[in-house]
Design a protein around this motif. Sequence first.
Motif, PDB file in Angstrom:
ATOM      1  N   GLU A 170      43.381  37.020  42.704  1.00  0.00           N
ATOM      2  CA  GLU A 170      43.167  37.300  44.120  1.00  0.00           C
ATOM      3  C   GLU A 170      44.375  38.072  44.631  1.00  0.00           C
ATOM      4  N   ASN A 229      40.568  39.862  50.466  1.00  0.00           N
ATOM      5  CA  ASN A 229      39.998  39.237  51.662  1.00  0.00           C
ATOM      6  C   ASN A 229      39.532  40.257  52.692  1.00  0.00           C
ATOM      7  N   GLU A 261      36.087  38.725  49.392  1.00  0.00           N
ATOM      8  CA  GLU A 261      36.100  37.319  49.834  1.00  0.00           C
ATOM      9  C   GLU A 261      35.890  37.255  51.345  1.00  0.00           C
ATOM     10  N   ASP A 291      34.430  32.354  51.025  1.00  0.00           N
ATOM     11  CA  ASP A 291      35.795  31.844  50.911  1.00  0.00           C
ATOM     12  C   ASP A 291      35.944  30.556  51.725  1.00  0.00           C
ATOM     13  N   LYS A 312      33.896  29.774  46.800  1.00  0.00           N
ATOM     14  CA  LYS A 312      35.265  29.279  46.573  1.00  0.00           C
ATOM     15  C   LYS A 312      35.480  28.015  47.387  1.00  0.00           C
ATOM     16  N   GLU A 348      39.954  26.439  44.551  1.00  0.00           N
ATOM     17  CA  GLU A 348      41.323  26.815  44.890  1.00  0.00           C
ATOM     18  C   GLU A 348      42.195  25.567  44.889  1.00  0.00           C
TER      19      GLU A 348
HETATM   20 CA    CA Z   1      40.719  34.302  49.943  1.00  0.00          CA
END
Ligand code: CA
Length: 401
Positions: A170, A229, A261, A291, A312, A348
């Motif tokens: 990421e 993002n 994301e 996300d 995620k 995450e």
């Molecule tokens: Ca993210």
Amino acid sequence: MAVRSALIVDDDPVLRELFSVVLENDGLTGAEFAGDGNEAQERLAANPEIGFVTLDLNMPSCDGIGFLRHASRLGYRGKIILISGEPPEIRESAARLAHMLGLNCVAILGKPVDFQQVTKLLAVPEPEAKRTERSPIDLKAVRVALDKGRMHAAYQPRLDIQCNRLAGAEALARIRDAAGNLLNTEVAIGLAEEHGLISEITWKMVDLICRDLMEFKREMEPGFRLSFNISNAVLGDDSFVERLIERIHSFGHSPQSFILEITETALPSDKSIALEQLTRARLNRFGIAVDDFGTGQSNIAQMRQYPFTELKIDKSFLLAAERDRFARAAIEAGAALGREQGLLVVAEGVETLNGLEIARNAGVNEGQGYLFAKPLPAQEFILRAREIQSGEAAFLTESVA
Ligand code: CA
Ligand code: C2E
Ligand code: CA
């Protein structure tokens, strides 16, 4: 608007009786009662119009968690009040689980039950949209940093945790002041979003990551992908994806190497623009991730509306999972939901070997977190990626204590 019908779920008959008296005093007749999760599921299936449910979490046979899953499958939209004698951190993660499942959990109360609070909650209209908070870093610092080119991308590895392979990274924005100190990313990005700078940051990030990816491609195994993002203002621009593809092609990359994301708050109010942008992105083989899943920023209802490819699970779940069984249940529920929808599931906040084990056992596909690496500048990321790819990284050989 006052709620007209209720379902009281509790294994304690005295508490059920108390509820019935309180509700009748409040002018609500015909409430239904259930002594465990199974019974509650039957009642809700028979009458999905029930306006609110009070749910005890600890019950024999089928507990409150099982009921939440069932209510989510039914697409239940009424209010839910969770009731539990457990410590606050457990109660909070149960509430997050309810949000993750797309349920309208209005409160979580301790025991003994404060009935006055319950009747107040039933009269409350839907909550207002969240307000953004003021922050200590000022906008000027961000503006100047951008003008002076004091921004770079940091990369945090993502691993396929079922077979310990590096799957991608990421990319996270890093903004520095004149002395070279990093500004708090969350605050700086929040300011940029509030004051119309986020589009500029996003395009700078696109250039930075396209440039760095040229170097990464020489080092990484095929299939390595970069995620980054995307904010609201950006996705609301109806030419965003088209321009993004042009930019990516100009560096010799293809959209297949990237994942966008997105959180629910990043979806523009005009749903048709979001759907158009995301559908075009999918047609062109970008990956698209929900996300921060489970924080209330993202939930199952929106997941079904857009062409997402991955989910995620927010880091807060794994961070709490070692000491909190509800957080573990939430990870399992998130992973199961993702699988049901055919999505790749990423967790995450993998900070420890125990956390890694929990994610792995829940059937999560990929993990990201400090155990593998903190977000690193490109050159350091390459060094770390080599260690992971060659099997030298310590976490690959250590086992859970
Ligand atoms: Ca993210
Ligand atoms: P995010 O997308 O949820 O990014 C993950 C954040 O979790 C990162 O914080 C990362 O450093 C942190 N993190 C990763 N692993 C762990 C772990 O094991 N434990 C803990 N406690 N934390 C971990 P960071 O870099 O401060 O970024 C914060 C947020 O700022 C990001 O949250 C993202 O929403 C936003 N952001 C960062 N870069 C960009 C950007 O280029 N564009 C936009 N729109 N937003 C960005
Ligand atoms: Ca996240």
